[in-house]
Design an enzyme around this catalytic site. Structure first.
Site, PDB file in Angstrom:
ATOM      1  N   LYS A  75       0.875  -1.171   0.000  1.00  0.00           N
ATOM      2  CA  LYS A  75       0.000   0.000   0.000  1.00  0.00           C
ATOM      3  C   LYS A  75       0.909   1.217   0.000  1.00  0.00           C
ATOM      4  O   LYS A  75       1.647   1.455   0.949  1.00  0.00           O
ATOM      5  CB  LYS A  75      -0.880  -0.012   1.243  1.00  0.00           C
ATOM      6  N   LYS A 110      -2.126  -1.557  -3.911  1.00  0.00           N
ATOM      7  CA  LYS A 110      -3.009  -0.394  -3.875  1.00  0.00           C
ATOM      8  C   LYS A 110      -2.182   0.876  -3.888  1.00  0.00           C
ATOM      9  O   LYS A 110      -1.166   0.924  -3.191  1.00  0.00           O
ATOM     10  CB  LYS A 110      -3.811  -0.519  -2.597  1.00  0.00           C
TER      11      LYS A 110
HETATM   12  C1  PBG Z   1      -6.715   3.460   5.646  1.00  0.00           C
HETATM   13  C2  PBG Z   1      -7.240   3.182   4.311  1.00  0.00           C
HETATM   14  C3  PBG Z   1      -7.158   4.028   3.201  1.00  0.00           C
HETATM   15  C4  PBG Z   1      -7.821   3.416   2.156  1.00  0.00           C
HETATM   16  C5  PBG Z   1      -8.287   2.188   2.609  1.00  0.00           C
HETATM   17  N1  PBG Z   1      -7.914   2.061   3.948  1.00  0.00           N
HETATM   18  C6  PBG Z   1      -6.606   5.351   2.998  1.00  0.00           C
HETATM   19  C7  PBG Z   1      -5.504   5.889   3.739  1.00  0.00           C
HETATM   20  O1  PBG Z   1      -4.451   5.279   3.883  1.00  0.00           O
HETATM   21  O2  PBG Z   1      -5.682   7.024   4.164  1.00  0.00           O
HETATM   22  C8  PBG Z   1      -7.976   4.016   0.798  1.00  0.00           C
HETATM   23  C9  PBG Z   1      -9.070   3.526  -0.065  1.00  0.00           C
HETATM   24  C10 PBG Z   1      -9.454   4.436  -1.155  1.00  0.00           C
HETATM   25  O3  PBG Z   1      -8.849   5.490  -1.402  1.00  0.00           O
HETATM   26  O4  PBG Z   1     -10.430   4.097  -1.837  1.00  0.00           O
HETATM   27  N2  PBG Z   1      -6.498   2.418   6.470  1.00  0.00           N
END
Ligand code: PBG
Length: 330
Positions: free
Chosen positions: A200, A253
């Site tokens: 991520k 992601k």
């Molecule tokens: C945080 C989390 C995020 C997303 C899923 N879980 C965003 C972040 O790290 O602030 C992003 C999902 C999206 O943008 O659709 N645990």
């Protein structure tokens, strides 16, 4: 004098002659089984469109079963649940117990007979519950990795008790998969799957989500836990660790800007690779299409095809329902 014909035995265009032969040789196909829809659940209120994410809604617990029934009837197979929690605190207590939004949402789905076929994945993270918006426990201005793991274990067990099929830790803490596997196994939840947010990235594409999940940071950024956008080998290392720790599925992601990572992981790992087309990817297409600059359906299909072609087994996407509609009509 007759001109001699051009002799060209190899003509790739022969396989593009008409739709029948094009689909016979298609190397990648999208199906209704490929998609997971992210769902934002809140305690009360009505079903309400989320600002910055046209076509995506907050669902109150009371209307959740009804909304999901419509989606299942449309062909949806799986959901990824996120909480929009208004009660935020430094101890993040709203994240836990059978009364947490997600435990209640999971229980609602699992107690509704007609939703039996719906596969439920839950987000395991603290950012929607903390008063600072970070994904872990804050200690002297830093995220304490190991204290965070203990809370993630509690959260996962609450979800497992409610009947969740799969937990998806999204906070990029070291050892999060091992911690969850251990906690689940010790309580006999050996059948609960873990999908790790393996790679991520610290991305600007999460903007709209932070409004949707109420998880905007009060200070700083997430670069001490999410991955630097410069690195591929680091994703492979994370993948190796997640495998050793017992992850069932590895996720990458965002998706479209990270197709190289999806591809690398799918070549190196024997585990299924999932990809998340995130909120900013969704918003970008919606905004351009809304201004008449792009053909929404064509671009949605093309981006999702690219994600699958790069090696993803399945895709989390806010376009999941739209795709189900397109596939039905094709
Ligand atoms: C945080 C989390 C995020 C997303 C899923 N879980 C965003 C972040 O790290 O602030 C992003 C999902 C999206 O943008 O659709 N645990």
């Amino acid at each position: 004098m007759k001109e001699s014909p051009i002799i060209l035995p190899k003509r790739p265009r022969r396989l593009r002659t008409n739709a029948s032969i094009r689909s016979l040789v298609a190397e990648t196909k999208l199906s209704h089984e490929d998609f997971v829809l992210p769902i934002f659940v809140r305690r009360g209120g009505g079903k309400e469109e989320i600002p910055g994410m046209p076509g995506v809604f907050w669902h109150p617990l009371s209307g959740l079963a009804e909304s999901l029934q419509l989606y299942v009837d449309a062909g949806l197979r799986a959901v990824l649940l996120f909480a929009y929690e208004e009660e935020k605190s430094s101890d993040m207590k709203a994240a836990f117990s059978e009364n947490s939004i997600l435990a209640r949402a999971i229980a609602i789905v699992k107690k509704t007979k007609s939703l039996n076929g719906l596969y439920v994945i839950s987000d395991i993270c603290l950012c929607s519950f903390s008063d600072h918006g970070h994904c872990g426990v804050l200690q002297d201005g830093r995220i304490d990795n190991d204290e965070t793991l203990k809370l993630l274990q509690r959260q996962a067990l609450d979800h497992a008790r409610a009947g969740v099929d799969m937990v998806a830790p999204s906070g990029m803490m070291d050892g999060m998969v091992a911690a969850l596997r251990k906690a689940l196994d010790e309580q006999q939840f050996t059948g609960t799957c873990i999908m790790s947010y393996t790679a991520k990235y610290a991305s600007a594409f999460y903007g709209p989500f932070r409004g949707a999940a109420g998880s905007a940071m009060q200070f700083g950024d997430r670069r001490s836990y999410q991955m630097p956008i410069t690195n591929v080998k680091e994703a492979l290392r994370e993948a190796e660790l997640d495998e050793l720790e017992g992850a069932d599925i590895l996720m990458v992601k965002p998706a479209l800007a990270y197709l190289d990572i999806i591809h690398s992981l799918s070549m190196k790992s024997h585990l299924p690779i999932a990809a998340y087309q995130v909120s900013g990817e969704y918003a970008m297409i919606k905004a351009a299409a809304g201004m008449g600059m792009l053909d929404e359906e064509a671009v949605v299909q093309e981006t999702l095809m690219a994600i699958k072609r790069s090696g993803a087994s399945f895709i989390m996407s806010y376009f999941a329902l739209d795709m189900l509609g397109y596939l039905k009509n094709s």
